[in-house]
Design an enzyme around this catalytic site. Sequence first.
Site, mmCIF file in Angstrom:
data_model
loop_
_atom_site.group_PDB
_atom_site.id
_atom_site.type_symbol
_atom_site.label_atom_id
_atom_site.label_comp_id
_atom_site.label_asym_id
_atom_site.label_seq_id
_atom_site.Cartn_x
_atom_site.Cartn_y
_atom_site.Cartn_z
ATOM 1 C CB SER A 41 2.935 -5.334 22.094
ATOM 2 O OG SER A 41 3.630 -5.985 21.093
ATOM 3 C CG HIS A 495 -3.379 -13.865 11.952
ATOM 4 N ND1 HIS A 495 -4.621 -14.421 11.771
ATOM 5 C CD2 HIS A 495 -3.545 -12.533 11.707
ATOM 6 C CE1 HIS A 495 -5.489 -13.486 11.437
ATOM 7 N NE2 HIS A 495 -4.856 -12.331 11.379
ATOM 8 C CG HIS A 538 -8.700 -11.512 11.821
ATOM 9 N ND1 HIS A 538 -8.338 -11.245 10.540
ATOM 10 C CD2 HIS A 538 -9.786 -12.329 11.750
ATOM 11 C CE1 HIS A 538 -9.153 -11.868 9.712
ATOM 12 N NE2 HIS A 538 -10.058 -12.535 10.429
HETATM 13 C C1 LIG Z 1 -0.236 -7.499 6.481
HETATM 14 C C2 LIG Z 1 -0.885 -7.821 7.811
HETATM 15 C C3 LIG Z 1 -2.286 -7.893 7.888
HETATM 16 C C4 LIG Z 1 -2.894 -8.196 9.127
HETATM 17 N N1 LIG Z 1 -4.273 -8.140 9.233
HETATM 18 C C5 LIG Z 1 -4.839 -8.213 10.461
HETATM 19 C C6 LIG Z 1 -6.226 -7.906 10.647
HETATM 20 O O1 LIG Z 1 -6.970 -7.559 9.706
HETATM 21 N N2 LIG Z 1 -6.733 -7.978 11.909
HETATM 22 C C7 LIG Z 1 -5.957 -8.332 12.985
HETATM 23 O O2 LIG Z 1 -6.482 -8.408 14.103
HETATM 24 N N3 LIG Z 1 -4.647 -8.624 12.841
HETATM 25 C C8 LIG Z 1 -4.069 -8.532 11.605
HETATM 26 N N4 LIG Z 1 -2.720 -8.717 11.480
HETATM 27 C C9 LIG Z 1 -1.947 -9.162 12.666
HETATM 28 C C10 LIG Z 1 -1.677 -8.074 13.702
HETATM 29 O O3 LIG Z 1 -1.591 -6.803 13.109
HETATM 30 C C11 LIG Z 1 -0.376 -8.446 14.426
HETATM 31 O O4 LIG Z 1 -0.572 -9.704 15.053
HETATM 32 C C12 LIG Z 1 0.060 -7.457 15.504
HETATM 33 O O5 LIG Z 1 0.093 -6.146 15.006
HETATM 34 C C13 LIG Z 1 1.443 -7.870 16.010
HETATM 35 O O6 LIG Z 1 1.853 -6.993 17.029
HETATM 36 P P1 LIG Z 1 3.287 -7.136 17.706
HETATM 37 O O7 LIG Z 1 3.398 -6.056 18.688
HETATM 38 O O8 LIG Z 1 3.492 -8.533 18.133
HETATM 39 O O9 LIG Z 1 4.334 -6.900 16.505
HETATM 40 P P2 LIG Z 1 4.459 -5.666 15.509
HETATM 41 O O10 LIG Z 1 3.253 -4.798 15.566
HETATM 42 O O11 LIG Z 1 4.825 -6.260 14.185
HETATM 43 O O12 LIG Z 1 5.663 -4.823 16.102
HETATM 44 C C14 LIG Z 1 6.991 -5.257 16.087
HETATM 45 C C15 LIG Z 1 7.874 -4.050 15.787
HETATM 46 O O13 LIG Z 1 9.210 -4.358 16.133
HETATM 47 C C16 LIG Z 1 10.079 -3.767 15.188
HETATM 48 N N5 LIG Z 1 11.350 -4.496 15.209
HETATM 49 C C17 LIG Z 1 11.592 -5.763 14.813
HETATM 50 N N6 LIG Z 1 12.908 -6.072 14.985
HETATM 51 C C18 LIG Z 1 13.495 -4.972 15.518
HETATM 52 C C19 LIG Z 1 14.833 -4.673 15.927
HETATM 53 N N7 LIG Z 1 15.813 -5.569 15.812
HETATM 54 N N8 LIG Z 1 15.109 -3.432 16.420
HETATM 55 C C20 LIG Z 1 14.123 -2.504 16.529
HETATM 56 N N9 LIG Z 1 12.837 -2.740 16.150
HETATM 57 C C21 LIG Z 1 12.528 -3.963 15.659
HETATM 58 C C22 LIG Z 1 9.322 -3.895 13.879
HETATM 59 O O14 LIG Z 1 9.792 -2.949 12.934
HETATM 60 C C23 LIG Z 1 7.876 -3.661 14.306
HETATM 61 O O15 LIG Z 1 7.480 -2.316 14.165
HETATM 62 C C24 LIG Z 1 -2.085 -8.448 10.271
HETATM 63 C C25 LIG Z 1 -0.684 -8.365 10.187
HETATM 64 C C26 LIG Z 1 -0.077 -8.044 8.975
HETATM 65 C C27 LIG Z 1 1.426 -7.938 8.912
#
Ligand SMILES: Cc1cc2nc3c(=O)[nH]c(=O)nc-3n(C[C@H](O)[C@H](O)[C@H](O)COP(=O)(O)OP(=O)(O)OC[C@H]3O[C@@H](n4cnc5c(N)ncnc54)[C@H](O)[C@@H]3O)c2cc1C
Length: 561
Positions: A41, A495, A538
């Site tokens: 995001s 997830h 997902h």
């Molecule tokens: C192994 C795995 C397999 C998955 N498989 C699927 C799939 O096949 N299909 C699907 O739809 N979804 C899948 N998902 C879920 C999906 O990818 C996630 O729900 C989504 O990417 C989450 O997005 P986000 O922006 O909430 O968090 P993230 O994309 O995790 O981003 C959060 C970021 O914040 C950073 N961060 C955290 N704390 C700090 C801090 N204190 N200071 C600076 N930076 C920080 C982290 O390093 C990370 O890069 C999977 C997830 C994982 C981990």
Amino acid sequence: MDRGNGAAMVHLAQPSSTNHDYTHHISNKLHDFIIIGGGTSGLVLANRLTEDPSTTVLVIEYGHLDNNSSIPIPYNANFNNNRDLYNISSLPVKHLNNKPFPVAAAATVGGGSVVNGMFFDRASALDYDAWEALGNPGWGWEGLLPYFINLPPWQWPALPSFVDAFREMDRGIEFPREGSDGSGVGVFWVASSQDPATQTRSDARTAYYDPVRQRTNLHLLTGTKVETILFRDKVAIGKEVILAAGAIFSPNILHLSGIGPREMLREAGIEVVSDLPGVGLNFQDHPTAYLSWNLTRNTFSPTPQDLTTNATFNARAKEEYDLHQTGPYTEARGNTAAFLPLSNLLTPSQIASLLNHSTPPPPLPHSYLHGLQTQHTLLHHALLTPHSAALELPFKADPSSFVLALQKPFSRGSITLNTTHPATAPPVVDYNTLSHPLDAALLLAGTAFTRSYFSVPTFETLGAEEVLPGANLTSPEDLLSALTKNGLLMPSFAHPSCSNAMMPEGMGGVVSPSLEVYGVRGLRVVDASVMPMIPATHLCATVYAVAEKGADLVKERWGLR
Ligand SMILES: Cc1cc2nc3c(=O)[nH]c(=O)nc-3n(C[C@H](O)[C@H](O)[C@H](O)COP(=O)(O)OP(=O)(O)OC[C@H]3O[C@@H](n4cnc5c(N)ncnc54)[C@H](O)[C@@H]3O)c2cc1C
């Protein structure tokens, strides 16, 4: 420092290494927006907000730019890329043999979209409409639809038989051509987050960051951890801080910044900025059972197993991919799934008796209990209709690992602080899986369904034999015990979500429908943590949609182009 209401700024830890590409650009500069977390995001927001050249954005990301050549190859999504994941474990899960489990949280530029299994789907309209029903106007299916994006797939020869076997079940299962149109139930092809021209992984970095990295108003600081958000009246160092650190770390950063349940913050010695009991509660994931069957008379070749057991076949497949970008290496974790409503699994009277469970309310803050009870009412409603999935069975012509993922969990976990070492210890992740008895009952109904599936004529011809949990296990108690004791039941399908729920504050919510954190100004959360209830899908496509909509909300607020 005065920590009353006011504009927000962040406190950084020392960079975690020297690889912080853009540090020299940002010294002595002020930024309109600071985005914490350059994950899925975070990069959507960074891209969208810098479309307006008059605005400046700083993204601070704990992880690094991973340029390893293995990442773009879809087949590699079958193996965990540990170097880009946090190395943290959960609390022991009481109902899962009291064992701790690894926590799936990405730590790299692009976040979860760079390490995930590349399934790219959406839930049914009803699941998103439940978000709206929880007090969030504009966050139902109609409100989110314009923000979804989609891409296309490759198949194994045996796959049509696996689809036909569902037809043979005579359970009223739907077979829509398209599962992404808001129907979201039935057996259908699922898109992959893959560039169809190059057959390479498409993620937040390749889609949202690389194409715009030259923008002079966009700065990315990698290898740097944000420790806290500081609040000071009238210190306008920027327009807003946007927290996008994911469902595990966003609540942790709020806690460390003084936003959360007063008692816990005091115990940890953290000054309370906003007493917001919901921060870190409402944590959800899809609990998952791993079952296994063997096809003793399989006539299909090749099979997905050949890629791991037959080195010659694997080498040929890799060569085909390198030369032509075709063949098995173009497939990540699969591209077909059954998302089944409860009515495909049980008769109406069985459903009625299953849902008739009543449990004493868990010891939770009063406001959040109100929100949780409303969620449970919505879950009951969803389970009684044929329009929302109770279970997912993703499949790829390989019955040796057959996954059953619970889509409508009633249990809720939490993310809290280690109050002894709040700043240095990782967040305390409590999945609390199966704490609500309905969850185990739903998973057992799914296991019974899977056994019926592997008994249809197609699988009889193929000689299907149950390996795990084991055909000799018949009573619900024995089955559940075997699933937990043998480590076949996991609390997470990678997830993690819902730990900063978008709900009214009086229902235990953390952010408003505009994603602003209650009780402070200048702070929004935009990531998987704001979902109020985990949808039956997902999560990645939904996270993109949430972030796209979140970006529009920020743009509207500040009149950006
Ligand atoms: C192994 C795995 C397999 C998955 N498989 C699927 C799939 O096949 N299909 C699907 O739809 N979804 C899948 N998902 C879920 C999906 O990818 C996630 O729900 C989504 O990417 C989450 O997005 P986000 O922006 O909430 O968090 P993230 O994309 O995790 O981003 C959060 C970021 O914040 C950073 N961060 C955290 N704390 C700090 C801090 N204190 N200071 C600076 N930076 C920080 C982290 O390093 C990370 O890069 C999977 C997830 C994982 C981990």
